[in-house]
Enzyme design. Structure first.
Site, PDB file in Angstrom:
ATOM      1  N   GLU A 111     -25.176   0.301 -26.944  1.00  0.00           N
ATOM      2  CA  GLU A 111     -23.975   0.975 -26.445  1.00  0.00           C
ATOM      3  C   GLU A 111     -23.290   0.046 -25.459  1.00  0.00           C
ATOM      4  OE1 GLU A 111     -25.156   4.734 -24.598  1.00  0.00           O
ATOM      5  OE2 GLU A 111     -26.763   4.793 -26.081  1.00  0.00           O
ATOM      6  N   LYS A 113     -21.750  -0.775 -21.793  1.00  0.00           N
ATOM      7  CA  LYS A 113     -22.037  -0.329 -20.434  1.00  0.00           C
ATOM      8  C   LYS A 113     -20.693  -0.143 -19.732  1.00  0.00           C
ATOM      9  CE  LYS A 113     -25.159  -1.281 -16.625  1.00  0.00           C
ATOM     10  NZ  LYS A 113     -24.325  -1.410 -15.434  1.00  0.00           N
ATOM     11  N   ASP A 115     -18.142   0.745 -16.786  1.00  0.00           N
ATOM     12  CA  ASP A 115     -18.191   0.450 -15.363  1.00  0.00           C
ATOM     13  C   ASP A 115     -17.439   1.518 -14.571  1.00  0.00           C
ATOM     14  OD1 ASP A 115     -19.064  -1.009 -13.305  1.00  0.00           O
ATOM     15  OD2 ASP A 115     -17.588  -2.618 -13.478  1.00  0.00           O
ATOM     16  N   TYR A 222     -23.543   9.357 -22.348  1.00  0.00           N
ATOM     17  CA  TYR A 222     -24.479   8.477 -23.052  1.00  0.00           C
ATOM     18  C   TYR A 222     -25.922   8.959 -23.102  1.00  0.00           C
ATOM     19  CZ  TYR A 222     -24.895   6.907 -18.201  1.00  0.00           C
ATOM     20  OH  TYR A 222     -25.039   6.866 -16.841  1.00  0.00           O
ATOM     21  N   LYS A 309     -25.859  -8.031 -19.232  1.00  0.00           N
ATOM     22  CA  LYS A 309     -24.585  -8.168 -18.514  1.00  0.00           C
ATOM     23  C   LYS A 309     -23.752  -9.278 -19.147  1.00  0.00           C
ATOM     24  CE  LYS A 309     -24.990  -5.336 -14.924  1.00  0.00           C
ATOM     25  NZ  LYS A 309     -24.813  -5.247 -13.523  1.00  0.00           N
ATOM     26  N   CYS A 403       6.337 -14.849  10.306  1.00  0.00           N
ATOM     27  CA  CYS A 403       6.819 -14.436   8.993  1.00  0.00           C
ATOM     28  C   CYS A 403       7.443 -15.620   8.263  1.00  0.00           C
ATOM     29  CB  CYS A 403       7.849 -13.320   9.158  1.00  0.00           C
ATOM     30  SG  CYS A 403       8.601 -12.837   7.599  1.00  0.00           S
ATOM     31  N   CYS A 406      11.413 -14.836   7.989  1.00  0.00           N
ATOM     32  CA  CYS A 406      12.344 -14.688   9.112  1.00  0.00           C
ATOM     33  C   CYS A 406      11.814 -15.292  10.409  1.00  0.00           C
ATOM     34  CB  CYS A 406      12.688 -13.210   9.325  1.00  0.00           C
ATOM     35  SG  CYS A 406      11.339 -12.257  10.022  1.00  0.00           S
ATOM     36  N   CYS A 421       5.103  -8.099   9.208  1.00  0.00           N
ATOM     37  CA  CYS A 421       6.258  -8.646   9.915  1.00  0.00           C
ATOM     38  C   CYS A 421       6.996  -7.455  10.517  1.00  0.00           C
ATOM     39  CB  CYS A 421       7.175  -9.403   8.951  1.00  0.00           C
ATOM     40  SG  CYS A 421       8.792  -9.724   9.694  1.00  0.00           S
ATOM     41  N   CYS A 427      14.566  -8.883   8.442  1.00  0.00           N
ATOM     42  CA  CYS A 427      13.759  -9.701   7.533  1.00  0.00           C
ATOM     43  C   CYS A 427      14.221  -9.435   6.098  1.00  0.00           C
ATOM     44  CB  CYS A 427      12.289  -9.334   7.731  1.00  0.00           C
ATOM     45  SG  CYS A 427      11.146 -10.307   6.754  1.00  0.00           S
TER      46      CYS A 427
HETATM   47  P1  AMP Z   1     -27.164  -0.302 -12.613  1.00  0.00           P
HETATM   48  O1  AMP Z   1     -26.225   0.531 -11.778  1.00  0.00           O
HETATM   49  O2  AMP Z   1     -26.742  -1.736 -12.727  1.00  0.00           O
HETATM   50  O3  AMP Z   1     -28.605  -0.073 -12.293  1.00  0.00           O
HETATM   51  O4  AMP Z   1     -26.952   0.221 -14.113  1.00  0.00           O
HETATM   52  C1  AMP Z   1     -27.338   1.504 -14.465  1.00  0.00           C
HETATM   53  C2  AMP Z   1     -26.135   2.356 -14.624  1.00  0.00           C
HETATM   54  O5  AMP Z   1     -25.354   1.935 -15.730  1.00  0.00           O
HETATM   55  C3  AMP Z   1     -26.491   3.759 -14.964  1.00  0.00           C
HETATM   56  O6  AMP Z   1     -26.788   4.503 -13.834  1.00  0.00           O
HETATM   57  C4  AMP Z   1     -25.242   4.248 -15.613  1.00  0.00           C
HETATM   58  O7  AMP Z   1     -24.414   4.835 -14.632  1.00  0.00           O
HETATM   59  C5  AMP Z   1     -24.515   3.015 -16.091  1.00  0.00           C
HETATM   60  N1  AMP Z   1     -24.234   3.017 -17.527  1.00  0.00           N
HETATM   61  C6  AMP Z   1     -23.022   2.695 -18.046  1.00  0.00           C
HETATM   62  N2  AMP Z   1     -23.015   2.793 -19.368  1.00  0.00           N
HETATM   63  C7  AMP Z   1     -24.255   3.197 -19.751  1.00  0.00           C
HETATM   64  C8  AMP Z   1     -24.851   3.488 -21.016  1.00  0.00           C
HETATM   65  N3  AMP Z   1     -24.190   3.348 -22.169  1.00  0.00           N
HETATM   66  N4  AMP Z   1     -26.151   3.886 -21.010  1.00  0.00           N
HETATM   67  C9  AMP Z   1     -26.826   4.005 -19.851  1.00  0.00           C
HETATM   68  N5  AMP Z   1     -26.312   3.743 -18.634  1.00  0.00           N
HETATM   69  C10 AMP Z   1     -25.033   3.340 -18.566  1.00  0.00           C
HETATM   70 ZN    ZN Z   2       9.932 -11.215   8.389  1.00  0.00          ZN
END
Ligand code: AMP
Ligand code: ZN
Length: 671
Positions: A111, A113, A115, A222, A309, A403, A406, A421, A427
C-alpha cells in the site's frame, strides 16, 4: 408523526449516499445546489422536531461543537508504529527474518504510505462512536467532533459490517485544498502553512469543529482491528472497508514475491507525483492474518509489516544570492536564488528560506552548495548546507536591517518569526499590494483594472493609495502602456461603479490586517458604519461574537493612523459606501445590545436558526452554553433538565418564546 420520522430518515439516507458519491467515489450525481436544498430541508425538520435528533445525521457535518480540552482516551488496541527501510537490502533482510518465523509461502499486500495524521475510528452497530488520535500509541485524544466534519468519514456504514470494530487510517489534506487555504491566508496577511501534514494534524486539534468543517480534509483507511471479524487477509480487509463506505485508495496490490514488491515500489516512486496528496513511501504487509498472528509484535512495531521510505527528492546546487521580498502587509521573506537544477520534473531556480532564524540555524551562506527538497510546499525549500563544499572565504549571512524597497529599518515583534517593514504608507510593494487587494474580486471588484495596471499607476505617480483611484481621469490613463481610449474609459467607469459596493465589502477592501471576508461581514453587521467601528475600543471589539484580541488590536491600530483616517475621509467624499444601506438596515435594531442569550428547547413561531438571526439582527449575541455571563435564556418547550438546573443555580431568567418575540416587536402585545 411517523410520516415526519420517515421523511427525516429518507433525507438522511439520500444525503449520506450523495456524500459518499461525492467524497469517496469522486462522482457526484446531483449539483451542489440540489444537495444544499436537501440539507436545508433536513435541517429545518430536525430543528422543528428535536425528538428525532441523531448525532450521526448528515447535518452534523457542519460542526459547531467547541472542545476546550480534548479528553484522553485509552486505545482498546494499541496503535503501533512501523519499522522503516530505505533499500532493497533492508527489505530482503526483513524477508529473511520473517521466513524464520513462519512456514510456507508468504504473500504481501503493498500500500502507499500516506503522509498525514493517524486516526483510530470506533464503530458500533455501523455508527461512528469515537475518533482518537494516535497519541503515544497507548492513549490519544478524543477528536470525534472534529472528525465527524470530514465528509469521507462515514457516520453510518453500509452493507454487512461487524457489530464492533476499530478502523485505522490517515487524515490528510490534499495539495489543492492546502494551496487554496494558503492563498486565503496570504490574502488576509497571515503566514501561510508550511506543509499539508502538519496542517492536517493541527486541524484535528482545533477547538471549533465548524472551523475544521471548512478545511478540505480527507480520511484514507488501511487497517481494521477487532475480534471475530471474519476477515482472513489484509487485502480482504481493504476490500471490506471499501464496501462499508470507507475511502480506501485503489493503489493496494497483493504481491507474491519480493520481486513483485520491488516492482510496485519502482512504479509508485514515479507515479506518486501524479497523486493529489502526499505519500512518503510504501507499506509492505504480510497478507495472511494468520501469519501476522504468528509473527506478532516487537516492543514498538508489528513484525509483519515494514515501511519503505521513498528517497526524498533532494538535489544539491549552488546558492547564488539571497534576495528579500516585501509583501502587502510588510512581511519580509528571504528567497534563495539558486543555480537552476532539475527536481521532480521541474527546473528549480528559487527556494524559500523562511526567515532570519532559519538562515542562522542552518548557517546558510551565499556561495554554499545547499540541499533543496520539494515537499507539499508551493516553492521548494533549502534543507541545509553541504559543508564539505564550503568556500574558504565564505562569510556568515547577516540578515538585512533595512527594507530592500524603501530603506526603512525593519522591526520584529516579540514572538513573531518574520521581520516587517513598518513604513506602511511609503513602501512601494505595500502600497501596490494594498491597492491590488482593494480592487480584487471579493473586495471592490473593479472591472477593467488589473494588478499590473495598479503597479503602473503607482509607479507613474498617478495614485498613492486606494482613494486616489476615484480622482483618476481618462486623459491621465490613456498614455499608459497598453491602454487605449476604450480600455481607459472602461477603467474609469469600473472605478465609478464600485461606489455602490456594499459596506461589508468596502470594509474588507480596506485591507486591515486579520480582517478577512467573514470578519468584515461580522463587523459591518455589528457596527453598521465605519464611523462606529472607528470609535470602538479594543474592549468593545472583543465583545463581538468571534472577534478575538488579535483582530481587535489590529482594527484599533488601523483607525489610530491619521493617514488612514484621511484616506477614509476621501473615500467618503467620493461616495463610497461606508455604512450599511437602508435596505440592509430593515429589521436591524439595537434592542438587544449587550445581551448574551442562550436558546433552549423547541419553538412554535420560529425555527431555531430564525431565532438566532432575530437575536443577531437586534444587536444581541447568541451563546451556546449557560454561564454567569448569560443575560437570559429564551426557553421553548422541552428545555433540557440539566440546562434548567444550571439556569436555576446561576439565577438566570427564563423568557418564554412569546415574551421574547414581543420584546423585539416580532409579535405584537395582543398576539
Ligand atoms: P511512523 O509514523 O513512521 O512510525 O509510520 C507509521 C505510521 O504510518 C502509522 O501510524 C500510520 O499513521 C502511517 N501510515 C500511512 N499509510 C499507512 C498504511 N498504508 N498502512 C499503515 N500505516 C500507514
Ligand atoms: Zn519598506
Amino acid at each position: 408523526m411517523n410520516e415526519i420520522k420517515q421523511k427525516i430518515e429518507k433525507l438522511r439516507h439520500e444525503l449520506r449516499q450523495h456524500n459518499y458519491n461525492y467524497y469517496v467515489l469522486d462522482q457526484a450525481i446531483i449539483t451542489d445546489y440540489e444537495f444544499d436544498l436537501k440539507l436545508k430541508e433536513l435541517q429545518v425538520l430536525e430543528e422543528k422536531y428535536p425528538e428525532f435528533y441523531d448525532e450521526n445525521s448528515p447535518t452534523q457535518r457542519v460542526g459547531g461543537q467547541i472542545t476546550k480540552n480534548f479528553e484522553t482516551v485509552t486505545h482498546e488496541h494499541r496503535m503501533y508504529s512501523l519499522d522503516n527501510s530505505y533499500s532493497k537490502d533492508d527489505l530482503l533482510d526483513w524477508e529473511k527474518r520473517i521466513n524464520k518465523i513462519v512456514d510456507g509461502e508468504i504473500q504481501y499486500t503493498c500500500e502507499l504510505k500516506y503522509d498525514g495524521a493517524s486516526i483510530s475510528l470506533t464503530y458500533e452497530e455501523g455508527r461512528l462512536i469515537k475518533a482518537i488520535t494516535r497519541g503515544d500509541g497507548y492513549q490519544g485524544d478524543n477528536v470525534t467532533a472534529n472528525v465527524k466534519t470530514i465528509r469521507s468519514v462515514p457516520l453510518k456504514l453500509k452493507g454487512d459490517f461487524p457489530l464492533k470494530f476499530d478502523i485505522r487510517g490517515e487524515i490528510i489534506l490534499p495539495f489543492e485544498g492546502f494551496h487554496k487555504m494558503n492563498e486565503e491566508r496570504i490574502e488576509i496577511g497571515e503566514e501561510p502553512y508550511r506543509n499539508p501534514r502538519n496542517t492536517a494534524s493541527g486541524s484535528l486539534k482545533l477547538q471549533d469543529s465548524a472551523e475544521v468543517a471548512k478545511r478540505p480534509l480527507e480520511c484514507l483507511l488501511y487497517n481494521i482491528v477487532g475480534t471475530n471479524l471474519g476477515i482472513h487477509t489484509q487485502y480482504e480487509c481493504l476490500e471490506k472497508a471499501k464496501h462499508w463506505g470507507f475511502k480506501v485508495p485503489e493503489a493496494a496490490k497483493v504481491c507474491r514475491s519480493m520481486e513483485e514488491v520491488f516492482d510496485y515500489i519502482h512504479y509508485w516512486n514515479e507515479e506518486r507525483h501524479k497523486l493529489p496528496y502526499e505519500t512518503d513511501g510504501v507499506v509492505v504487509k504480510v497478507n495472511s492474518l494468520r501469519q501476522q498472528d504468528e509473527l506478532g509484535y516487537t516492543a514498538k512495531s508489528p513484525r509483519w509489516a515494514i515501511a519503505y521510505k521513498f528517497k526524498a527528492e533532494r538535489v544539491s546546487t549552488r546558492l547564488n544570492s539571497i534576495t528579500y521580498q516585501v509583501g502587502r502587509t510588510g512581511a519580509i521573506t528571504p528567497v534563495a536564488n539558486l543555480e537552476p537544477v532539475e527536481l521532480s520534473g521541474t527546473t528549480v531556480k528559487r527556494a524559500s528560506l523562511h526567515n532570519a532564524d532559519q538562515i542562522e540555524k542552518l548557517d546558510i551562506r551565499v556561495g554554499d552548495v545547499v540541499y533543496v527538497e520539494k515537499g507539499g510546499e508551493i516553492i521548494p525549500k533549502v534543507l541545509g548546507v553541504d559543508f564539505t563544499k564550503r568556500l574558504v572565504d565564505s562569510k556568515p549571512t547577516t540578515y538585512i536591517l533595512h527594507c530592500p524597497e524603501c530603506g526603512t529599518e525593519l522591526v520584529r515583534q516579540e514572538g513573531e518569526a518574520q521581520h516587517y517593514c513598518p513604513n506602511y504608507n511609503g513602501c512601494k510593494p505595500q502600497i501596490i499590494g494594498r491597492i491590488q487587494h482593494f480592487i480584487s474580486r471579493k473586495a471592490m471588484d473593479i472591472e477593467g483594472l488589473g494588478g499590473e495596471t495598479v503597479a503602473l499607476l503607482v509607479n507613474e505617480g498617478l495614485i498613492n493609495n486606494y482613494s486616489d483611484l476615484y480622482e483618476l481621469t481618462v486623459e491621465q490613463v490613456i498614455p499608459l502602456e497598453r491602454m487605449a481610449e476604450k480600455s481607459a474609459n472602461n477603467l474609469i467607469e469600473g472605478i465609478a461603479n464600485s461606489k455602490t459596493i456594499p459596506f461589508e465589502r468596502v470594509l474588507y477592501a480596506l485591507g486591515i490586517r486579520y480582517v478577512g471576508e467573514t470578519v468584515a461581514k461580522k463587523l459591518a453587521r455589528h457596527f453598521r458604519s465605519l464611523d462606529a467601528l472607528a470609535k470602538a475600543s479594543q474592549e468593545d471589539l472583543v465583545h463581538v461574537d468571534e472577534i478575538g484580541e488579535k483582530i481587535a488590536k489590529s482594527v484599533v491600530l488601523f483607525f489610530s493612523s491619521n493617514e488612514n483616517n484621511y484616506i477614509i475621509d476621501r473615500l467618503r467624499n467620493f461616495g463610497v459606501q461606508l455604512k450599511i444601506s437602508e435596505e440592509e438596515l430593515v429589521g436591524l435594531t439595537d434592542k438587544l445590545k449587550g445581551d448574551v442569550i442562550v436558546i433552549s428547547g423547541v419553538f412554535e413561531h420560529v425555527s431555531r436558526s430564525e431565532l438566532k438571526k432575530l437575536i443577531e439582527d437586534n444587536g444581541g449575541k447568541v451563546s451556546s452554553s449557560i454561564s454567569s455571563k448569560t443575560s437570559y435564556i429564551v426557553a421553548g418547550t422541552n428545555m433540557g433538565p440539566s440546562k434548567k438546573e444550571k439556569a436555576m443555580k446561576l439565577n438566570i431568567q427564563l423568557l418564554s418564546e412569546n415574551d421574547f418575540l414581543k420584546k423585539i416587536n416580532f409579535l405584537s402585545d395582543t398576539d
